[in-house]
Design a protein around this motif. Structure first.
Motif, PDB file in Angstrom:
ATOM      1  N   UNK A 142       0.812  -1.213   0.000  1.00  0.00           N
ATOM      2  CA  UNK A 142       0.000   0.000   0.000  1.00  0.00           C
ATOM      3  C   UNK A 142       0.849   1.269   0.000  1.00  0.00           C
ATOM      4  N   UNK A 143       2.170   1.091  -0.089  1.00  0.00           N
ATOM      5  CA  UNK A 143       3.069   2.242  -0.130  1.00  0.00           C
ATOM      6  C   UNK A 143       3.656   2.646   1.205  1.00  0.00           C
ATOM      7  N   UNK A 144       3.196   2.048   2.299  1.00  0.00           N
ATOM      8  CA  UNK A 144       3.766   2.369   3.609  1.00  0.00           C
ATOM      9  C   UNK A 144       5.235   1.979   3.626  1.00  0.00           C
ATOM     10  N   UNK A 145       6.072   2.933   4.033  1.00  0.00           N
ATOM     11  CA  UNK A 145       7.514   2.689   4.079  1.00  0.00           C
ATOM     12  C   UNK A 145       7.937   2.358   5.506  1.00  0.00           C
ATOM     13  N   UNK A 146       8.825   1.402   5.613  1.00  0.00           N
ATOM     14  CA  UNK A 146       9.360   0.983   6.902  1.00  0.00           C
ATOM     15  C   UNK A 146      10.873   0.975   6.833  1.00  0.00           C
ATOM     16  N   UNK A 147      11.510   1.227   7.954  1.00  0.00           N
ATOM     17  CA  UNK A 147      12.925   0.906   8.114  1.00  0.00           C
ATOM     18  C   UNK A 147      12.954  -0.447   8.825  1.00  0.00           C
ATOM     19  N   UNK A 148      14.102  -1.061   8.888  1.00  0.00           N
ATOM     20  CA  UNK A 148      14.211  -2.312   9.632  1.00  0.00           C
ATOM     21  C   UNK A 148      13.742  -2.089  11.069  1.00  0.00           C
ATOM     22  N   UNK A 149      14.140  -0.965  11.639  1.00  0.00           N
ATOM     23  CA  UNK A 149      13.762  -0.662  13.018  1.00  0.00           C
ATOM     24  C   UNK A 149      12.256  -0.457  13.175  1.00  0.00           C
ATOM     25  N   UNK A 150      11.634   0.303  12.296  1.00  0.00           N
ATOM     26  CA  UNK A 150      10.193   0.531  12.437  1.00  0.00           C
ATOM     27  C   UNK A 150       9.401  -0.728  12.080  1.00  0.00           C
ATOM     28  N   UNK A 151       9.909  -1.534  11.162  1.00  0.00           N
ATOM     29  CA  UNK A 151       9.256  -2.797  10.842  1.00  0.00           C
ATOM     30  C   UNK A 151       9.207  -3.691  12.085  1.00  0.00           C
ATOM     31  N   UNK A 152      10.295  -3.739  12.818  1.00  0.00           N
ATOM     32  CA  UNK A 152      10.359  -4.566  14.028  1.00  0.00           C
ATOM     33  C   UNK A 152       9.338  -4.093  15.059  1.00  0.00           C
ATOM     34  N   UNK A 153       9.236  -2.790  15.255  1.00  0.00           N
ATOM     35  CA  UNK A 153       8.289  -2.258  16.241  1.00  0.00           C
ATOM     36  C   UNK A 153       6.846  -2.463  15.783  1.00  0.00           C
ATOM     37  N   UNK A 154       6.595  -2.291  14.488  1.00  0.00           N
ATOM     38  CA  UNK A 154       5.264  -2.541  13.927  1.00  0.00           C
ATOM     39  C   UNK A 154       4.896  -4.024  14.085  1.00  0.00           C
ATOM     40  N   UNK A 155       5.832  -4.888  13.745  1.00  0.00           N
ATOM     41  CA  UNK A 155       5.644  -6.335  13.804  1.00  0.00           C
ATOM     42  C   UNK A 155       5.292  -6.824  15.210  1.00  0.00           C
ATOM     43  N   UNK A 156       6.012  -6.360  16.223  1.00  0.00           N
ATOM     44  CA  UNK A 156       5.841  -6.926  17.563  1.00  0.00           C
ATOM     45  C   UNK A 156       4.441  -6.659  18.115  1.00  0.00           C
ATOM     46  N   UNK A 157       3.798  -5.612  17.641  1.00  0.00           N
ATOM     47  CA  UNK A 157       2.442  -5.341  18.112  1.00  0.00           C
ATOM     48  C   UNK A 157       1.495  -6.488  17.777  1.00  0.00           C
TER      49      UNK A 157
END
Length: 175
Positions: A148-163
Motif C-alpha cells: 500500500x506504499x507504507x515505508x518501513x525501516x528495519x527498526x520501524x518494521x520490528x516495532x510494527x511487527x511486535x504489536x
C-alpha cells in the motif's frame, strides 16, 4: 464449515505513533534490541492459549478462536522473517501483499492441530527472533515498502511487527 470473519481493513501503522488502546503496547517506547526477547516471551504465552479446552471455540461471530489466532501469529512470524530478509538483501524492496483473512480460510486455521500449531509457532518465533537479533546496527535504517506504499525501516518494521503477536495474545486472553 466456519463462517468467514469480516476482514480487518484497518491500517495498523498508527501503532508506531501511539499506544494501542486495547492491548496497551506502546511500540514507540520499545528498543529494537528488545524485540527478540519480546518475541520469545510472547511465544511462550501461546503454550497456555493453545492448550485450552476451548481452543477451537470462537468467543463471538467477529472474533477468531485461540487456535486461529495462534496459526495467524505463526504465519506473522514467518512473513516478517521473510520481509526482514528482503530488506537486508535488497535495496527498498516491495513486500508482496499478504491477505491474512484469505490465508486463514484457505489454510483452515480453525481445523489445524493445536499441538502442531504450537510447535510451528515456537519454531517460527525463534527464527524471527534470531533474525532480528542478527541485524547489525548499520542496517537499522534500511527501507522496505508495503504493497500500500507504507515505508518501513528495519527498526520501524520490528516495532510494527511486535504489536501483532502481543495484541493477539491479548485478544485470546480476553475470551
Amino acid at each position: 464449515m466456519r463462517v468467514a470473519i469480516v476482514p480487518d481493513t484497518k491500517n495498523w501503522t498508527w501503532v508506531l505513533e501511539r499506544p494501542c488502546p486495547d492491548c496497551g503496547l506502546e511500540t514507540s517506547q520499545i528498543a529494537f534490541r528488545a524485540i527478540p526477547g519480546l518475541v520469545r516471551e510472547n511465544s511462550q504465552g501461546w503454550r497456555a492459549a493453545l492448550a485450552r479446552e476451548d481452543v477451537r471455540v470462537r468467543p463471538d461471530e467477529r472474533t477468531w478462536s485461540a487456535l486461529e489466532y495462534g496459526a495467524h501469529v505463526r504465519d506473522v512470524f514467518r512473513i516478517f522473517r521473510a520481509r526482514l530478509a528482503l530488506m537486508l538483501e535488497q535495496d527498498e524492496p516491495s513486500f508482496p501483499n499478504w491477505d491474512q483473512d484469505k490465508t486463514a480460510e484457505k489454510d483452515r486455521y480453525g481445523e489445524q492441530d493445536p499441538g502442531q500449531v504450537l510447535a510451528q509457532l515456537l519454531e517460527a518465533a525463534e527464527a524471527v527472533a534470531s533474525a532480528f537479533e542478527a541485524v547489525p546496527d548499520s542496517a537499522l535504517g534500511r527501507r522496505g515498502l508495503r504493497g500500500d506504499g507504507s515505508a518501513f525501516t528495519v527498526e520501524s518494521l520490528a516495532r510494527y511487527f511486535i504489536h501483532d503477536p502481543v495484541h493477539h495474545l491479548w485478544d485470546v486472553g480476553r475470551a
